[in-house]
Design a protein around this motif. Sequence first.
Motif, mmCIF file in Angstrom:
data_model
loop_
_atom_site.group_PDB
_atom_site.id
_atom_site.type_symbol
_atom_site.label_atom_id
_atom_site.label_comp_id
_atom_site.label_asym_id
_atom_site.label_seq_id
_atom_site.Cartn_x
_atom_site.Cartn_y
_atom_site.Cartn_z
ATOM 1 N N UNK A 60 -2.936 1.745 -4.467
ATOM 2 C CA UNK A 60 -2.248 2.990 -4.799
ATOM 3 C C UNK A 60 -3.191 4.154 -4.555
ATOM 4 N N UNK A 61 -2.758 5.094 -3.726
ATOM 5 C CA UNK A 61 -3.517 6.315 -3.467
ATOM 6 C C UNK A 61 -2.640 7.512 -3.809
ATOM 7 N N UNK A 62 -2.970 8.168 -4.913
ATOM 8 C CA UNK A 62 -2.344 9.437 -5.302
ATOM 9 C C UNK A 62 -3.483 10.441 -5.284
ATOM 10 N N UNK A 63 -3.634 11.132 -4.164
ATOM 11 C CA UNK A 63 -4.864 11.893 -3.987
ATOM 12 C C UNK A 63 -4.621 13.193 -3.228
ATOM 13 N N UNK A 64 -5.753 13.883 -2.883
ATOM 14 C CA UNK A 64 -5.691 15.198 -2.248
ATOM 15 C C UNK A 64 -4.858 16.156 -3.103
ATOM 16 N N UNK A 65 -5.083 16.108 -4.410
ATOM 17 C CA UNK A 65 -4.216 16.839 -5.333
ATOM 18 C C UNK A 65 -4.990 17.823 -6.201
ATOM 19 N N UNK A 66 -4.340 18.950 -6.491
ATOM 20 C CA UNK A 66 -4.938 19.907 -7.415
ATOM 21 C C UNK A 66 -4.716 19.501 -8.867
ATOM 22 N N UNK A 67 -3.890 18.468 -9.102
ATOM 23 C CA UNK A 67 -3.701 17.952 -10.469
ATOM 24 C C UNK A 67 -4.366 16.574 -10.604
ATOM 25 N N UNK A 68 -5.491 16.394 -9.908
ATOM 26 C CA UNK A 68 -6.153 15.092 -9.906
ATOM 27 C C UNK A 68 -6.610 14.665 -11.297
ATOM 28 N N UNK A 69 -7.060 15.609 -12.131
ATOM 29 C CA UNK A 69 -7.464 15.258 -13.495
ATOM 30 C C UNK A 69 -6.294 14.684 -14.286
ATOM 31 N N UNK A 128 0.833 -1.201 0.000
ATOM 32 C CA UNK A 128 0.000 0.000 0.000
ATOM 33 C C UNK A 128 0.869 1.253 0.000
ATOM 34 N N UNK A 129 0.585 2.159 -0.942
ATOM 35 C CA UNK A 129 1.248 3.456 -1.003
ATOM 36 C C UNK A 129 0.181 4.542 -1.002
ATOM 37 N N UNK A 130 0.272 5.459 -0.047
ATOM 38 C CA UNK A 130 -0.746 6.490 0.147
ATOM 39 C C UNK A 130 -0.054 7.845 0.256
ATOM 40 N N UNK A 131 -0.183 8.665 -0.794
ATOM 41 C CA UNK A 131 0.449 9.983 -0.829
ATOM 42 C C UNK A 131 -0.606 11.068 -0.962
ATOM 43 N N UNK A 132 -0.621 11.995 -0.001
ATOM 44 C CA UNK A 132 -1.461 13.192 -0.078
ATOM 45 C C UNK A 132 -0.603 14.275 -0.735
ATOM 46 N N UNK A 133 -0.867 14.556 -2.001
ATOM 47 C CA UNK A 133 0.025 15.422 -2.772
ATOM 48 C C UNK A 133 -0.193 16.906 -2.495
ATOM 49 N N UNK A 134 -1.448 17.302 -2.196
ATOM 50 C CA UNK A 134 -1.710 18.672 -1.799
ATOM 51 C C UNK A 134 -1.662 19.681 -2.924
ATOM 52 N N UNK A 135 -1.374 20.924 -2.554
ATOM 53 C CA UNK A 135 -1.437 22.037 -3.494
ATOM 54 C C UNK A 135 -0.129 22.826 -3.494
ATOM 55 N N UNK A 136 0.081 23.552 -4.573
ATOM 56 C CA UNK A 136 1.284 24.379 -4.692
ATOM 57 C C UNK A 136 1.306 25.482 -3.646
ATOM 58 N N UNK A 137 0.134 25.936 -3.213
ATOM 59 C CA UNK A 137 0.061 26.998 -2.204
ATOM 60 C C UNK A 137 0.729 26.579 -0.901
ATOM 61 N N UNK A 138 0.729 25.272 -0.628
ATOM 62 C CA UNK A 138 1.337 24.767 0.600
ATOM 63 C C UNK A 138 2.545 23.892 0.315
ATOM 64 N N UNK A 139 3.173 24.084 -0.849
ATOM 65 C CA UNK A 139 4.435 23.414 -1.134
ATOM 66 C C UNK A 139 4.354 22.165 -1.971
#
Length: 322
Positions: free
Chosen positions: A217-226, A183-194
């Motif tokens: 695989x979790x690549x989520x919490x992202x502003x580039x989700x599309x 299991x890999x879980x990454x909260x990628x976030x936004x550029x505003x917070x790095x």
Amino acid sequence: MTIGDHFQEFHGLPAFNFPGVDDPKPDPSSLPSPESVAWHIAVNSYDSDEQWEEAFGRFLAAVDTERVRAIVVGAWSDVYDSAPDEVVKALVAARDRLPSLRALFVGDIVMEEAEISWITQGDMGPLLEAFPGLEEFGVRGGNGLVFPAARHERLRKLTVESGGLPVEVVRAIAASDLPALVELDLWLGTSEYGGDCDIADLEPFFAGTRLPALKRLALHNSEIQDAICSALAAAPVVARLEELDVSMGVLTDDGATALLTGQPLTHLKQLDLHHNYLSPALRTRLLETLEPAGVEVDVDEDDAESDEDDDGEVWRFVAVGE
């Protein structure tokens, strides 16, 4: 959404708060068996009467640490300003006293202690090196986080929670050899917070060659989700996954359509898209396409919040930023 509650469980074990310095001194006979809980060790994040390493010292004196299987590091003093360098040093120094440790999380810190973007993190490399028997490792907070590329033979689950994950961390994890990781879980976030990675930085995860055992695989919490979903539509790793999580981000019909019309997804057990900006029609299409094949699909019942300014521009947000 913010993080308001501490872990109730970790590594399949109920979380237990080790008594604080102001609590009555614990009688070892009154504590749970060392292997039966995930030990949550924390101090006050503001104006603490003791440092985290002192609380950890009390823990080492009170508990048969040779049987401890899971530790959750909560707040250390001044988490908004100070990296957990002394926390890491204390854990590494105690490695011989923790031969059964299989799970470690650094930073179970909730919004009342520090917002996720305020948490000052540090170098996690020494912990992975000191505990080769770890099966689960997690960390919360991307500010100042260092995660060197590493090889770890036993690690089965890796979680990094952030409102903005630095590209250096993403690249280092992508360059790591983790042959047992399921299991890999990454909260990628936004550029505003790095959170400054792009699709090219995620390519090793899409290929999956360094993660031969990966099933979730979790690549989520992202502003580039599309863009993530568009890349996953043809990513080799998807064919061997059981669970795919692209939730919590700025996912619109464009990304979800690309994912749905790409390679087959009917082999998945779960597809998580909660907190999204999908139209009702596309949600229905996802459910009607995948649920008959036995895929558990989470698309939410309601849209995530959008804000429209006076000029008519629509603003969309990840689930966890600040």
